[in-house]
Design a protein around this motif. Structure first.
Motif, PDB file in Angstrom:
ATOM      1  N   ARG A  31       0.839  -1.202   0.000  1.00  0.00           N
ATOM      2  CA  ARG A  31       0.000   0.000   0.000  1.00  0.00           C
ATOM      3  C   ARG A  31       0.874   1.252   0.000  1.00  0.00           C
ATOM      4  NH1 ARG A  31      -3.796   2.743  -2.015  1.00  0.00           N
ATOM      5  NH2 ARG A  31      -4.782   4.199  -0.608  1.00  0.00           N
ATOM      6  N   TRP A  32       1.962   1.239   0.779  1.00  0.00           N
ATOM      7  CA  TRP A  32       2.886   2.368   0.835  1.00  0.00           C
ATOM      8  C   TRP A  32       3.473   2.636  -0.558  1.00  0.00           C
ATOM      9  CZ3 TRP A  32       8.184   2.640  -0.047  1.00  0.00           C
ATOM     10  CH2 TRP A  32       8.798   3.834   0.349  1.00  0.00           C
ATOM     11  N   VAL A  33       3.903   1.578  -1.246  1.00  0.00           N
ATOM     12  CA  VAL A  33       4.460   1.728  -2.592  1.00  0.00           C
ATOM     13  C   VAL A  33       3.408   2.330  -3.528  1.00  0.00           C
ATOM     14  CG1 VAL A  33       5.318   0.457  -4.614  1.00  0.00           C
ATOM     15  CG2 VAL A  33       6.171  -0.090  -2.328  1.00  0.00           C
ATOM     16  N   GLU A  34       2.177   1.851  -3.414  1.00  0.00           N
ATOM     17  CA  GLU A  34       1.092   2.369  -4.241  1.00  0.00           C
ATOM     18  C   GLU A  34       0.857   3.857  -3.955  1.00  0.00           C
ATOM     19  OE1 GLU A  34      -3.686   1.585  -4.958  1.00  0.00           O
ATOM     20  OE2 GLU A  34      -2.552   0.242  -3.654  1.00  0.00           O
ATOM     21  N   LEU A  35       0.864   4.235  -2.680  1.00  0.00           N
ATOM     22  CA  LEU A  35       0.658   5.639  -2.329  1.00  0.00           C
ATOM     23  C   LEU A  35       1.784   6.523  -2.860  1.00  0.00           C
ATOM     24  CD1 LEU A  35      -0.568   5.206   1.348  1.00  0.00           C
ATOM     25  CD2 LEU A  35      -1.920   6.103  -0.574  1.00  0.00           C
ATOM     26  N   ILE A  36       3.011   6.042  -2.782  1.00  0.00           N
ATOM     27  CA  ILE A  36       4.147   6.804  -3.301  1.00  0.00           C
ATOM     28  C   ILE A  36       3.992   7.000  -4.808  1.00  0.00           C
ATOM     29  CG2 ILE A  36       6.654   6.754  -3.671  1.00  0.00           C
ATOM     30  CD1 ILE A  36       5.763   7.425  -0.786  1.00  0.00           C
ATOM     31  N   ASP A  37       3.572   5.952  -5.496  1.00  0.00           N
ATOM     32  CA  ASP A  37       3.366   6.048  -6.939  1.00  0.00           C
ATOM     33  C   ASP A  37       2.241   7.029  -7.268  1.00  0.00           C
ATOM     34  OD1 ASP A  37       3.857   5.222  -9.688  1.00  0.00           O
ATOM     35  OD2 ASP A  37       1.943   4.163  -9.553  1.00  0.00           O
ATOM     36  N   LEU A  38       1.147   6.927  -6.531  1.00  0.00           N
ATOM     37  CA  LEU A  38       0.020   7.830  -6.770  1.00  0.00           C
ATOM     38  C   LEU A  38       0.388   9.283  -6.491  1.00  0.00           C
ATOM     39  CD1 LEU A  38      -2.906   5.750  -5.241  1.00  0.00           C
ATOM     40  CD2 LEU A  38      -2.508   6.232  -7.665  1.00  0.00           C
ATOM     41  N   THR A  39       1.261   9.502  -5.539  1.00  0.00           N
ATOM     42  CA  THR A  39       1.713  10.857  -5.216  1.00  0.00           C
ATOM     43  C   THR A  39       2.359  11.502  -6.440  1.00  0.00           C
ATOM     44  OG1 THR A  39       2.051  10.278  -2.907  1.00  0.00           O
ATOM     45  CG2 THR A  39       3.219  12.197  -3.702  1.00  0.00           C
ATOM     46  N   GLY A  40       3.123  10.725  -7.172  1.00  0.00           N
ATOM     47  CA  GLY A  40       3.776  11.245  -8.367  1.00  0.00           C
ATOM     48  C   GLY A  40       2.807  11.598  -9.480  1.00  0.00           C
ATOM     49  N   HIS A  41       1.607  11.032  -9.432  1.00  0.00           N
ATOM     50  CA  HIS A  41       0.612  11.268 -10.477  1.00  0.00           C
ATOM     51  C   HIS A  41      -0.564  12.107  -9.987  1.00  0.00           C
ATOM     52  CE1 HIS A  41       2.700   8.432 -13.041  1.00  0.00           C
ATOM     53  NE2 HIS A  41       2.714   7.565 -12.037  1.00  0.00           N
ATOM     54  N   ALA A  42      -0.448  12.688  -8.811  1.00  0.00           N
ATOM     55  CA  ALA A  42      -1.552  13.467  -8.239  1.00  0.00           C
ATOM     56  C   ALA A  42      -1.839  14.683  -9.121  1.00  0.00           C
ATOM     57  CB  ALA A  42      -1.204  13.914  -6.828  1.00  0.00           C
ATOM     58  N   GLU A  43      -3.109  15.053  -9.158  1.00  0.00           N
ATOM     59  CA  GLU A  43      -3.525  16.160 -10.016  1.00  0.00           C
ATOM     60  C   GLU A  43      -3.289  17.528  -9.396  1.00  0.00           C
ATOM     61  OE1 GLU A  43      -7.428  15.669 -11.572  1.00  0.00           O
ATOM     62  OE2 GLU A  43      -7.063  13.579 -12.125  1.00  0.00           O
ATOM     63  N   ASN A  44      -3.217  17.586  -8.052  1.00  0.00           N
ATOM     64  CA  ASN A  44      -3.011  18.884  -7.414  1.00  0.00           C
ATOM     65  C   ASN A  44      -2.257  18.709  -6.099  1.00  0.00           C
ATOM     66  OD1 ASN A  44      -4.980  18.331  -5.276  1.00  0.00           O
ATOM     67  ND2 ASN A  44      -6.525  18.574  -6.898  1.00  0.00           N
ATOM     68  N   GLU A  45      -1.879  19.835  -5.508  1.00  0.00           N
ATOM     69  CA  GLU A  45      -1.076  19.806  -4.281  1.00  0.00           C
ATOM     70  C   GLU A  45      -1.822  19.189  -3.100  1.00  0.00           C
ATOM     71  OE1 GLU A  45       2.132  20.568  -3.412  1.00  0.00           O
ATOM     72  OE2 GLU A  45       2.415  20.555  -5.575  1.00  0.00           O
ATOM     73  N   VAL A  46      -3.113  19.442  -2.994  1.00  0.00           N
ATOM     74  CA  VAL A  46      -3.898  18.907  -1.877  1.00  0.00           C
ATOM     75  C   VAL A  46      -3.911  17.375  -1.937  1.00  0.00           C
ATOM     76  CG1 VAL A  46      -6.194  18.807  -0.822  1.00  0.00           C
ATOM     77  CG2 VAL A  46      -5.312  20.988  -1.684  1.00  0.00           C
ATOM     78  N   GLU A  47      -4.198  16.849  -3.110  1.00  0.00           N
ATOM     79  CA  GLU A  47      -4.215  15.396  -3.273  1.00  0.00           C
ATOM     80  C   GLU A  47      -2.821  14.811  -2.996  1.00  0.00           C
ATOM     81  OE1 GLU A  47      -5.166  12.065  -6.708  1.00  0.00           O
ATOM     82  OE2 GLU A  47      -5.647  14.165  -7.092  1.00  0.00           O
ATOM     83  N   ARG A  48      -1.803  15.467  -3.503  1.00  0.00           N
ATOM     84  CA  ARG A  48      -0.425  14.999  -3.289  1.00  0.00           C
ATOM     85  C   ARG A  48      -0.078  14.980  -1.801  1.00  0.00           C
ATOM     86  NH1 ARG A  48       1.983  18.342  -6.663  1.00  0.00           N
ATOM     87  NH2 ARG A  48       1.681  16.877  -8.354  1.00  0.00           N
ATOM     88  N   GLU A  49      -0.466  16.022  -1.091  1.00  0.00           N
ATOM     89  CA  GLU A  49      -0.180  16.113   0.341  1.00  0.00           C
ATOM     90  C   GLU A  49      -0.920  15.029   1.126  1.00  0.00           C
ATOM     91  OE1 GLU A  49       1.672  17.552   3.718  1.00  0.00           O
ATOM     92  OE2 GLU A  49       2.042  18.075   1.633  1.00  0.00           O
ATOM     93  N   MET A  50      -2.173  14.763   0.768  1.00  0.00           N
ATOM     94  CA  MET A  50      -2.953  13.733   1.458  1.00  0.00           C
ATOM     95  C   MET A  50      -2.314  12.355   1.260  1.00  0.00           C
ATOM     96  SD  MET A  50      -6.838  15.072   0.704  1.00  0.00           S
ATOM     97  CE  MET A  50      -7.542  13.491   1.076  1.00  0.00           C
ATOM     98  N   LEU A  51      -1.902  12.066   0.044  1.00  0.00           N
ATOM     99  CA  LEU A  51      -1.263  10.774  -0.236  1.00  0.00           C
ATOM    100  C   LEU A  51       0.070  10.648   0.492  1.00  0.00           C
ATOM    101  CD1 LEU A  51      -2.026  10.605  -4.047  1.00  0.00           C
ATOM    102  CD2 LEU A  51      -3.010   9.129  -2.282  1.00  0.00           C
ATOM    103  N   THR A  52       0.824  11.732   0.519  1.00  0.00           N
ATOM    104  CA  THR A  52       2.112  11.730   1.213  1.00  0.00           C
ATOM    105  C   THR A  52       1.934  11.483   2.702  1.00  0.00           C
ATOM    106  OG1 THR A  52       3.022  13.253  -0.425  1.00  0.00           O
ATOM    107  CG2 THR A  52       4.189  13.104   1.665  1.00  0.00           C
TER     108      THR A  52
END
Length: 80
Positions: A31-52
């Protein structure tokens, strides 16, 4: 290798972790690996921060309880 035993990348006999905890560790690491990958593809800063933050929470959970096993998985992931 006996089922339920986690063999770490250093090649020793494996963790003394309970088999259920080992499964949970691997599930959380995936799940951690998936979240890290999704962070790189996030559409905006809020989504990126939540995933991080979610990834950091998972990592913190395992660094406190099974740091050696978590770091072994991290080392394998970096090599891959």
């Amino acid at each position: 290798m006996k089922q339920g035993k986690y063999r770490n990348p250093r090649g020793d006999k494996g963790s003394k972790m309970h088999p259920k905890a080992g499964k949970e560790l691997r599930r959380d690491f995936e799940r951690w690996v998936e979240l890290i990958d999704l962070t790189g593809h996030a559409e905006n800063e809020v989504e990126r921060e939540m995933l991080t933050l979610r990834a950091a929470d998972l990592e913190k959970k395992w660094v406190r309880g099974a740091a050696e096993d978590w770091m072994a998985l991290r080392a394998l992931h970096r090599q891959w």
